[in-house]
Scaffold this motif. Structure first.
Motif, PDB file in Angstrom:
ATOM      1  N   ARG A  72       0.833  -1.209   0.000  1.00  0.00           N
ATOM      2  CA  ARG A  72       0.000   0.000   0.000  1.00  0.00           C
ATOM      3  C   ARG A  72       0.863   1.252   0.000  1.00  0.00           C
ATOM      4  O   ARG A  72       1.360   1.694   1.024  1.00  0.00           O
ATOM      5  N   PHE A  82      -9.282  -1.696 -14.176  1.00  0.00           N
ATOM      6  CA  PHE A  82      -9.265  -0.751 -13.065  1.00  0.00           C
ATOM      7  C   PHE A  82     -10.406  -1.100 -12.112  1.00  0.00           C
ATOM      8  O   PHE A  82     -11.523  -1.355 -12.547  1.00  0.00           O
ATOM      9  N   GLN A  90      -9.337  -7.106  -8.237  1.00  0.00           N
ATOM     10  CA  GLN A  90      -9.367  -5.640  -8.138  1.00  0.00           C
ATOM     11  C   GLN A  90      -8.078  -5.042  -8.733  1.00  0.00           C
ATOM     12  O   GLN A  90      -6.977  -5.461  -8.383  1.00  0.00           O
ATOM     13  N   HIS A  91      -8.246  -4.084  -9.637  1.00  0.00           N
ATOM     14  CA  HIS A  91      -7.144  -3.360 -10.291  1.00  0.00           C
ATOM     15  C   HIS A  91      -6.260  -4.236 -11.189  1.00  0.00           C
ATOM     16  O   HIS A  91      -5.153  -3.818 -11.554  1.00  0.00           O
ATOM     17  N   ARG A  95      -0.009  -5.487 -10.967  1.00  0.00           N
ATOM     18  CA  ARG A  95       0.645  -5.004  -9.734  1.00  0.00           C
ATOM     19  C   ARG A  95       1.070  -6.138  -8.809  1.00  0.00           C
ATOM     20  O   ARG A  95       1.824  -5.911  -7.868  1.00  0.00           O
ATOM     21  N   HIS A 172      -1.535   4.257 -10.124  1.00  0.00           N
ATOM     22  CA  HIS A 172      -2.245   4.522  -8.857  1.00  0.00           C
ATOM     23  C   HIS A 172      -1.281   5.238  -7.898  1.00  0.00           C
ATOM     24  O   HIS A 172      -0.650   4.619  -7.043  1.00  0.00           O
ATOM     25  N   TYR A 174       0.219   7.316  -5.050  1.00  0.00           N
ATOM     26  CA  TYR A 174      -0.009   7.737  -3.659  1.00  0.00           C
ATOM     27  C   TYR A 174       0.920   8.908  -3.345  1.00  0.00           C
ATOM     28  O   TYR A 174       2.110   8.714  -3.063  1.00  0.00           O
ATOM     29  N   ASN A 196     -17.438   6.646  -7.721  1.00  0.00           N
ATOM     30  CA  ASN A 196     -17.416   5.246  -7.273  1.00  0.00           C
ATOM     31  C   ASN A 196     -18.192   5.050  -5.979  1.00  0.00           C
ATOM     32  O   ASN A 196     -18.519   3.922  -5.622  1.00  0.00           O
ATOM     33  N   ASP A 217     -13.838   9.187  -4.091  1.00  0.00           N
ATOM     34  CA  ASP A 217     -13.418   8.080  -4.966  1.00  0.00           C
ATOM     35  C   ASP A 217     -14.044   8.331  -6.340  1.00  0.00           C
ATOM     36  O   ASP A 217     -15.168   7.903  -6.609  1.00  0.00           O
ATOM     37  N   VAL A 249      -8.078   9.700 -11.663  1.00  0.00           N
ATOM     38  CA  VAL A 249      -8.758   9.171 -10.475  1.00  0.00           C
ATOM     39  C   VAL A 249      -8.325   9.999  -9.279  1.00  0.00           C
ATOM     40  O   VAL A 249      -7.150  10.337  -9.148  1.00  0.00           O
ATOM     41  N   TRP A 251      -8.653   9.724  -5.140  1.00  0.00           N
ATOM     42  CA  TRP A 251      -9.096   8.822  -4.068  1.00  0.00           C
ATOM     43  C   TRP A 251      -8.478   9.201  -2.737  1.00  0.00           C
ATOM     44  O   TRP A 251      -7.268   9.363  -2.634  1.00  0.00           O
ATOM     45  N   LYS A 257     -13.363   4.252   5.959  1.00  0.00           N
ATOM     46  CA  LYS A 257     -12.766   3.231   5.094  1.00  0.00           C
ATOM     47  C   LYS A 257     -11.342   2.886   5.567  1.00  0.00           C
ATOM     48  O   LYS A 257     -10.904   1.735   5.463  1.00  0.00           O
ATOM     49  N   ASP A 276      -4.467   9.619  -9.931  1.00  0.00           N
ATOM     50  CA  ASP A 276      -3.943   8.672 -10.930  1.00  0.00           C
ATOM     51  C   ASP A 276      -4.177   9.172 -12.345  1.00  0.00           C
ATOM     52  O   ASP A 276      -5.315   9.496 -12.696  1.00  0.00           O
TER      53      ASP A 276
HETATM   54  C1  BG6 Z   1      -8.872   3.453  -5.895  1.00  0.00           C
HETATM   55  C2  BG6 Z   1     -10.266   3.010  -6.126  1.00  0.00           C
HETATM   56  O1  BG6 Z   1      -8.287   3.782  -7.099  1.00  0.00           O
HETATM   57  O2  BG6 Z   1      -8.143   2.408  -5.284  1.00  0.00           O
HETATM   58  C3  BG6 Z   1     -10.867   2.673  -4.759  1.00  0.00           C
HETATM   59  O3  BG6 Z   1     -10.992   4.010  -6.777  1.00  0.00           O
HETATM   60  C4  BG6 Z   1     -10.033   1.621  -4.073  1.00  0.00           C
HETATM   61  O4  BG6 Z   1     -12.194   2.238  -4.945  1.00  0.00           O
HETATM   62  C5  BG6 Z   1      -8.607   2.101  -3.998  1.00  0.00           C
HETATM   63  O5  BG6 Z   1     -10.544   1.406  -2.769  1.00  0.00           O
HETATM   64  C6  BG6 Z   1      -7.644   1.126  -3.349  1.00  0.00           C
HETATM   65  O6  BG6 Z   1      -7.696  -0.103  -3.969  1.00  0.00           O
HETATM   66  P1  BG6 Z   1      -6.859  -1.321  -3.407  1.00  0.00           P
HETATM   67  O7  BG6 Z   1      -7.291  -2.524  -4.183  1.00  0.00           O
HETATM   68  O8  BG6 Z   1      -5.412  -1.010  -3.607  1.00  0.00           O
HETATM   69  O9  BG6 Z   1      -7.227  -1.421  -1.940  1.00  0.00           O
END
Ligand code: BG6
Length: 312
Positions: A72, A82, A90-91, A95, A172, A174, A196, A217, A249, A251, A257, A276
């Motif tokens: 993370r 995505f 997811q995604h 990755r 993505h 950060y 989202n 989001d 994006v 987020w 959350k 992103d």
């Molecule tokens: C964002 C999404 O880009 O990534 C969110 O829009 C998601 O919905 C977030 O929660 C984190 O995703 P992940 O899979 O890395 O926990």
């Protein structure tokens, strides 16, 4: 102390080390002392530091550094899906995979190599990947650090299949910020976005700039190629330049959350923001033999120079 860019050996400035799981990672350095670190796990950029050694990307203190999951923070690559819009994890899978070094990539423009430290990585689908996504591709990623300390990611996806395929994509990213309530994004005002948090319903941004006071989001559609993230407390601005990536994006998980994510501290939403460069609303379609390129360039400038720099 800084070195002259003219005598700097960019190749020699790239150091190979092992990450926490024995997987190779690459440290790129520039003559002024800035650096970037990239892992073969996910082709993920895990650090980007300025010439003072300050980390510019966020990594959670609770990040789990264990494949196959992406850790993370940094810049995980979302490909070929995505989010959860599709049948894949997811995604997407990129990755979570172990990439290889691409020793002999097809040439990029000379400007993409000159005066930069860089590493070229390659991802090809495994048999297992092809069970879930039955397409053959070569995904080439170049990560570069410029003399000015900018971080550049260039992704090239080539269809080596006999039939077309489509994918979505996001860097993505950060970003590390001092306090999310002091942060403003410029460049996305008046745009339409998919929310989202409301089953991807489409809305139009009404504010002058985007500020944060709750979970966000969103996928901003057809966004400009330059976006600025202003951090008032730090008096610095991230400038995001993107090409081939129409969407953006935004987020931040906010408090509720954050508490539900095992690899994220309860209060860490205050120190991060994901913005992103992405291609989501209209997936990219490649015919056999075709290639797509998506480029992201991140710079940091002092906020007082921001308007001049951005031409806003
Ligand atoms: C964002 C999404 O880009 O990534 C969110 O829009 C998601 O919905 C977030 O929660 C984190 O995703 P992940 O899979 O890395 O926990």
């Amino acid at each position: 102390m800084g070195h002259s860019a003219a005598v700097w050996d960019y190749r020699a400035a790239t150091e190979i080390t092992k990450d926490w799981n024995g997987i190779n990672q690459f440290l790129l350095r520039n003559p002024q002392g800035a650096s970037a670190r990239v892992s073969l796990h996910g082709g993920q950029v895990t650090s980007w530091r300025n010439e003072h050694g300050e980390e510019l990307l966020f990594t959670s203190s609770k990040a789990i550094f264990k494949p196959p999951k992406a850790m993370r923070g940094g810049i995980p690559i979302c490909f070929p899906q995505f989010g959860n819009c599709g049948s894949l994890e997811q995604h997407g899978f990129a990755r979570n995979k172990i990439w290889t070094v691409d020793d002999n990539p097809p040439p990029l423009h000379p400007n993409d190599s000159h005066g930069k430290s860089f590493i070229d990585l390659l991802l090809k689908p495994s048999e297992e990947d092809q069970k879930g996504w039955p397409h053959s591709f070569e995904f080439r990623l170049r990560v570069s650090l410029t003399t000015d300390g900018d971080l550049i990611l260039i992704s090239r996806v080539r269809n080596i299949n006999g039939k077309p395929f489509s994918f979505s994509f996001a860097y993505h990213t950060y970003l590390s910020v001092s306090d999310i309530s002091e942060v403003r994004i410029e460049g996305l005002e008046t745009l339409d976005y998919l929310d989202n948090l409301c089953q991807r319903e489409r809305f139009t941004e009404q504010g002058d700039a985007i500020t944060f006071e709750s979970e966000m989001d969103r996928v901003y559609l057809s966004s400009p190629n330059v976006i600025a993230v202003l951090d008032h407390e730090k008096k610095r601005t991230y400038v995001i330049r993107k090409e081939g990536l129409p969407d953006a994006v935004v987020w931040n998980p906010w408090d509720k959350k954050s508490k539900s994510m095992v690899d994220f501290g309860d209060e860490e939403y205050k120190q991060m923001l994901c913005v992103d460069g992405a291609a989501i609303e209209k997936p990219i379609t490649l015919k056999p033999g075709e290639e797509w390129t998506g480029r992201l360039q991140l710079s940091v400038v002092s906020s007082s120079f921001c308007s001049e720099y951005l031409n806003l």
